[in-house]
Enzyme design. Structure first.
Site, PDB file in Angstrom:
ATOM      1  CD  GLN A  90     -46.707  -3.515  45.320  1.00 36.12           C
ATOM      2  OE1 GLN A  90     -47.069  -3.764  44.165  1.00 36.12           O
ATOM      3  NE2 GLN A  90     -47.556  -3.474  46.312  1.00 36.12           N
ATOM      4  CB  VAL A  92     -38.491  -9.327  48.939  1.00 31.95           C
ATOM      5  CG1 VAL A  92     -39.352  -8.292  49.665  1.00 31.95           C
ATOM      6  CG2 VAL A  92     -39.193 -10.686  48.944  1.00 31.95           C
ATOM      7  CG  ASP A  93     -38.274 -11.062  42.897  1.00 32.32           C
ATOM      8  OD1 ASP A  93     -37.635 -10.096  42.439  1.00 32.32           O
ATOM      9  OD2 ASP A  93     -39.445 -11.324  42.559  1.00 32.32           O
ATOM     10  CG  HIS A 110     -42.814  -4.645  50.577  1.00 32.86           C
ATOM     11  ND1 HIS A 110     -43.780  -5.086  49.701  1.00 32.86           N
ATOM     12  CD2 HIS A 110     -43.380  -3.611  51.257  1.00 32.86           C
ATOM     13  CE1 HIS A 110     -44.888  -4.367  49.868  1.00 32.86           C
ATOM     14  NE2 HIS A 110     -44.670  -3.467  50.792  1.00 32.86           N
ATOM     15  CB  CYS A 118     -28.142  -8.901  63.244  1.00 35.56           C
ATOM     16  SG  CYS A 118     -28.190  -9.140  65.036  1.00 35.56           S
ATOM     17  CB  CYS A 121     -25.481  -5.740  65.952  1.00 37.37           C
ATOM     18  SG  CYS A 121     -25.056  -6.990  64.712  1.00 37.37           S
ATOM     19  CB  CYS A 143     -26.263 -12.027  64.714  1.00 36.68           C
ATOM     20  SG  CYS A 143     -25.016 -10.796  64.274  1.00 36.68           S
ATOM     21  CG  ASN A 209     -52.627  -6.179  37.756  1.00 30.31           C
ATOM     22  OD1 ASN A 209     -51.619  -6.829  38.053  1.00 30.31           O
ATOM     23  ND2 ASN A 209     -53.732  -6.232  38.460  1.00 30.31           N
ATOM     24  CB  ILE A 227     -46.651  -9.355  32.952  1.00 30.44           C
ATOM     25  CG1 ILE A 227     -47.813  -8.671  33.670  1.00 30.44           C
ATOM     26  CG2 ILE A 227     -45.350  -8.597  33.204  1.00 30.44           C
ATOM     27  CD1 ILE A 227     -47.757  -8.784  35.183  1.00 30.44           C
TER      28      ILE A 227
HETATM   29 ZN    ZN Z   1     -25.941  -8.983  65.442  1.00 29.38          ZN
END
Ligand code: ZN
Length: 239
Positions: A90, A92-93, A110, A118, A121, A143, A209, A227
């Site tokens: 989950q 995004v790192d 995620h 972009c 495009c 972009c 957890n 953990i």
């Molecule tokens: Zn673009």
């Protein structure tokens, strides 16, 4: 070959200094102004939101984070003969990959904060380059291919998950012999349903957890210890 699926949530990256922004108690959910910065419709509609979002990304310094012992233990398990590891994350790192796990073995539910995409495009480029442009004075870098609005290659609130990634994750959950859910509250989709699918299809479910999760009753083992020490010990045992 034993297929071990590891579902990782924000808790696995806490030791790397990354806060839980997205979870039920995360910063973005508690602060409506912060939530706008990561909500697709407001981000696309309002240049001022985008300017603040770029400053937040610059200051969050996710790109500077280093993998910790838990990420390294997952990569190590994958190198153990007779074991195949797939990570459904989950987060995004990108820290599982930085710890040495091949990118093809990591499904980022995620997306990733290490790239921008972009909205015009679909061109992708490194987040680091976009942040350099922000540092150099562009407050909402566009972009370079088409002039479109750039956003992180993450799934913002209000955006659908990538169906191909989700489908692949479900397939892994069905096929896994061991399913370790680590650092996830298992309260949001798709994490919750992936744990459920794995349990239904006969995987040994292990939950690591700090707080109770809705799947503890289905789990063969529930680990509440930190953990950073508990996961390496557990995976060593599995290997
Ligand atoms: Zn673009």
């Amino acid at each position: 070959m034993t297929l071990v699926a590891i579902l990782s949530g924000a808790g696995i990256s806490t030791d790397s200094g990354i806060r839980d922004y997205r979870g039920p108690d995360g910063l973005w959910r508690r602060d409506p102004e912060a939530e706008k910065l990561v909500t697709y419709a407001s981000y696309m509609a309002d240049p001022d939101i985008r300017r603040r979002a770029w400053l937040m990304r610059r200051d969050a310094a996710v790109l500077a984070a280093e993998p910790n012992a838990a990420h390294r233990a997952v990569a190590e398990l994958d190198r153990t003969p007779g074991t195949a590891v797939r990570v459904l994350t989950q987060n995004v790192d990108g820290l599982h990959q930085l710890a040495g796990l091949p990118g093809r073995k990591v499904l980022e539910l995620h997306g990733t904060a290490r790239e921008v995409v972009c909205t015009g495009c679909d061109a992708r480029s490194p987040m680091a380059v976009a942040l350099e442009r922000v540092e150099a004075g562009e407050d909402d870098p566009a972009c370079r291919e088409c002039g479109g609005i750039l956003k992180p290659a993450t799934v913002m609130f209000g955006q659908a998950l990538d169906p191909a990634v989700l489908g692949a994750a479900m397939e892994i959950a069905r096929a896994a012999e061991v399913f370790v859910a680590v650092g996830s509250t298992l309260q949001v989709q798709p994490a919750a349903s992936l744990a459920g699918i794995a349990a239904e299809h006969g995987a040994r479910l292990i939950v690591v957890n700090a707080e109770p999760t809705p799947y503890d009753a289905l789990a063969e083992e529930v680990v509440r210890e930190p953990i950073g020490t508990a996961l390496p010990a557990l995976l060593k045992r599995l290997g």
